[in-house]
Design a protein around this motif. Structure first.
Motif, PDB file in Angstrom:
ATOM      1  N   CYS A  27      22.768 -15.678  36.356  1.00  0.00           N
ATOM      2  CA  CYS A  27      21.330 -15.645  36.682  1.00  0.00           C
ATOM      3  C   CYS A  27      20.977 -14.280  37.269  1.00  0.00           C
ATOM      4  N   THR A  70      22.825  -5.720  43.966  1.00  0.00           N
ATOM      5  CA  THR A  70      23.869  -6.719  43.698  1.00  0.00           C
ATOM      6  C   THR A  70      25.100  -6.556  44.588  1.00  0.00           C
ATOM      7  N   ILE A 111      16.549  -6.969  35.592  1.00  0.00           N
ATOM      8  CA  ILE A 111      16.455  -5.499  35.636  1.00  0.00           C
ATOM      9  C   ILE A 111      15.547  -4.974  34.520  1.00  0.00           C
ATOM     10  N   SER A 139      19.549 -13.918  33.796  1.00  0.00           N
ATOM     11  CA  SER A 139      20.693 -13.013  34.029  1.00  0.00           C
ATOM     12  C   SER A 139      20.214 -11.831  34.860  1.00  0.00           C
ATOM     13  N   GLY A 140      21.174 -11.077  35.371  1.00  0.00           N
ATOM     14  CA  GLY A 140      20.813  -9.860  36.099  1.00  0.00           C
ATOM     15  C   GLY A 140      20.122  -8.873  35.174  1.00  0.00           C
ATOM     16  N   MET A 141      20.610  -8.746  33.942  1.00  0.00           N
ATOM     17  CA  MET A 141      19.997  -7.809  33.001  1.00  0.00           C
ATOM     18  C   MET A 141      18.571  -8.220  32.663  1.00  0.00           C
ATOM     19  N   TYR A 194      25.735   0.456  36.928  1.00  0.00           N
ATOM     20  CA  TYR A 194      26.459  -0.597  36.213  1.00  0.00           C
ATOM     21  C   TYR A 194      26.363  -0.280  34.711  1.00  0.00           C
ATOM     22  N   LEU A 229      32.413 -10.333  39.611  1.00  0.00           N
ATOM     23  CA  LEU A 229      32.653 -10.075  41.037  1.00  0.00           C
ATOM     24  C   LEU A 229      31.774 -10.998  41.879  1.00  0.00           C
ATOM     25  N   SER A 256      21.948  -9.063  40.157  1.00  0.00           N
ATOM     26  CA  SER A 256      22.655  -9.944  39.253  1.00  0.00           C
ATOM     27  C   SER A 256      23.052 -11.133  40.130  1.00  0.00           C
ATOM     28  N   ASP A 304      18.994  -1.958  42.350  1.00  0.00           N
ATOM     29  CA  ASP A 304      19.931  -3.038  42.040  1.00  0.00           C
ATOM     30  C   ASP A 304      20.750  -3.249  43.317  1.00  0.00           C
ATOM     31  N   THR A 362      24.495 -13.586  39.261  1.00  0.00           N
ATOM     32  CA  THR A 362      25.800 -14.024  38.773  1.00  0.00           C
ATOM     33  C   THR A 362      26.892 -13.727  39.809  1.00  0.00           C
ATOM     34  N   LYS A 363      26.606 -12.767  40.699  1.00  0.00           N
ATOM     35  CA  LYS A 363      27.626 -12.310  41.651  1.00  0.00           C
ATOM     36  C   LYS A 363      27.501 -13.066  42.984  1.00  0.00           C
ATOM     37  N   GLU A 375      21.076   2.233  42.532  1.00  0.00           N
ATOM     38  CA  GLU A 375      22.028   1.116  42.690  1.00  0.00           C
ATOM     39  C   GLU A 375      22.998   1.538  43.790  1.00  0.00           C
TER      40      GLU A 375
HETATM   41  N1  PLP Z   1      24.140  -5.060  38.192  1.00  0.00           N
HETATM   42  C1  PLP Z   1      25.414  -5.000  38.579  1.00  0.00           C
HETATM   43  C2  PLP Z   1      25.789  -4.127  39.737  1.00  0.00           C
HETATM   44  C3  PLP Z   1      26.390  -5.745  37.918  1.00  0.00           C
HETATM   45  O1  PLP Z   1      27.673  -5.662  38.314  1.00  0.00           O
HETATM   46  C4  PLP Z   1      26.003  -6.556  36.819  1.00  0.00           C
HETATM   47  C5  PLP Z   1      26.994  -7.355  36.064  1.00  0.00           C
HETATM   48  O2  PLP Z   1      28.189  -7.158  36.150  1.00  0.00           O
HETATM   49  C6  PLP Z   1      24.655  -6.570  36.434  1.00  0.00           C
HETATM   50  C7  PLP Z   1      23.753  -5.832  37.156  1.00  0.00           C
HETATM   51  C8  PLP Z   1      24.185  -7.406  35.273  1.00  0.00           C
HETATM   52  O3  PLP Z   1      24.136  -8.742  35.639  1.00  0.00           O
HETATM   53  P1  PLP Z   1      24.293  -9.966  34.611  1.00  0.00           P
HETATM   54  O4  PLP Z   1      25.647  -9.880  34.016  1.00  0.00           O
HETATM   55  O5  PLP Z   1      24.047 -11.166  35.472  1.00  0.00           O
HETATM   56  O6  PLP Z   1      23.225  -9.785  33.575  1.00  0.00           O
END
Ligand code: PLP
Length: 378
Positions: A208, A175, A80, A75-77, A101, A324, A195, A173, A197-198, A144
């Motif tokens: 992821c 993203t 990070i 995941s993004g988290m 975020y 997003l 992230s 970040d 995921t975006k 970010e």
């Molecule tokens: N950074 C940003 C800018 C995000 O918008 C998000 C999730 O919405 C994240 C990090 C965290 O990513 P994840 O949900 O894949 O863990």
């Protein structure tokens, strides 16, 4: 793969390799979680981040971010927090911009103090704010940009120069920008997290994260990552690799759509405010132009003069969703989602009003999206 190839070509070819046995065109999926350990150059194991599908996706993302090495995470988290925890020790201090975020903000506030790590949050638009917050024990500056949801731009080159002067590691970040629009390593940033995921996944169906940096720093992050265990399985890695083949095409269309829609929204009297860094009257437009070398991105926010919920309910093509970066256009109410835990006063400080709509612009035909917004406003 030649480094001189454009991002479009790299996104299709770098890291991907054909099926040797049957001469198929695409990278096969290697789902094993058990590998032989005798007579092999390296013992493979998913949580060691070294299986074939993990390596394929990392090679591609490194080519797009101009990084030496990287890790694909669950995941993004995971990307990070693993990066932050790998760079910080007990007694260290880190500086964060205050517009982050929500998940990152809550992780910092809830986790860092438990490990004896201190932090300061600063208003990010003036790089001097970061310099003034530096202490002898400061080890990390974290930013970010563009920020969520008001699309503030931070000067990544100025931040990296300050950090280098003081021997501090920088993490970004990236993203919202995606690797297509902004490459922070080119401006001296040390560690780039996403992230995935975006925009990297890009189809609203994968969770992821990725981290890209120098070989040396990735080695340090890897040493913690194998303990925290946020690795990604082969099947999902293969989907991420496939998604990345179209990231340049997708993001180009999203950039075009977002800019055209932002220009239209400026002319519609039913909209009171538009936040998009590609508009010349955005306060950070000049710095965005200098740092976002690929385009201004597919994210924007705007305030409707009436009721934002009513407006979102009336949209027919554009969907309401919390995430997003997908191919489909989506809208969110930051008051009800990312900023719901803040007080009304705190929200106002960061520009989050009740009638603010965050818009993740997809790859649909531009005019179809504009028509949908117009009919919902009527
Ligand atoms: N950074 C940003 C800018 C995000 O918008 C998000 C999730 O919405 C994240 C990090 C965290 O990513 P994840 O949900 O894949 O863990």
């Amino acid at each position: 793969m030649k480094k001189s190839f454009s991002k479009l070509t790299q996104s299709v070819h770098t890291g991907s390799w054909g099926d040797v046995q049957f001469k198929g065109t695409v990278t096969p999926i290697f789902p094993s979680s058990a590998y032989d350990y005798e007579d092999v150059p390296e013992t493979l194991y998913p949580r060691y981040f070294n299986t074939p599908n993990q390596k394929a996706v990392v090679e591609k993302i490194c080519a797009l971010e101009n990084g030496e090495d990287g890790l694909i995470m669950s995941s993004g988290m995971a990307a990070i927090l693993t990066s932050l925890m790998a760079m910080l020790r007990k007694g260290d201090h880190a500086i964060f911009q205050n517009e982050l975020y929500g998940g990152t903000y809550h992780a910092i506030v809830n986790e860092l103090p438990r490990y004896g790590m201190d932090y300061t949050m600063v208003e990010g638009s003036d790089p001097k704010n970061f310099e003034q917050a530096i202490r002898p024990e400061t080890k990390v500056i974290y930013i970010e940009t563009p920020s969520n949801p008001t699309l503030k731009i931070i000067d990544i080159k100025a931040i990296s120069a300050i950090a280098k002067k003081h021997g501090i590691i920088t993490i970004i970040d990236n993203t919202f920008a995606s690797p297509v629009n902004q490459n922070p390593i080119d401006f001296g940033i040390d560690i780039v997290a996403h992230s995935g995921t975006k925009y990297i996944g890009g189809h609203s169906d994968i969770c992821c994260g990725v981290v890209v940096s120098s070989k040396e720093l990735i080695q340090s992050i890897w040493s913690s990552a194998i303990h925290f265990g946020g690795s990604l399985d082969a099947h999902t890695c293969w989907l991420v690799e496939r998604s990345l083949k179209t990231i340049v095409l997708r993001v180009r269309q999203q950039n075009l759509n977002a800019l055209t829609i932002a220009q239209y929204l400026k002319t519609d009297g039913r909209i009171s405010r538009v936040y998009y860094p590609g508009l010349p009257d955005h306060p950070d437009h000049a710095i965005a132009k200098a740092r976002m070398t690929g385009g201004f991105g597919g994210m924007m926010s705007f305030e409707v003069k009436g009721n934002a919920d009513l407006f979102m309910n009336r949209l027919k093509l554009i969907k309401r969703a919390i995430s997003l970066g997908g191919v489909e256009s989506t809208v969110t109410s930051p008051v009800k989602t990312s900023h719901s835990k803040m007080t009304a006063e705190e929200r106002l400080i960061v520009g989050v009003t009740d009638n603010l709509v965050r818009f993740s612009v997809g790859i649909e035909e531009t005019q179809d999206l504009i028509d949908d917004i117009k009919q919902a406003l009527e």
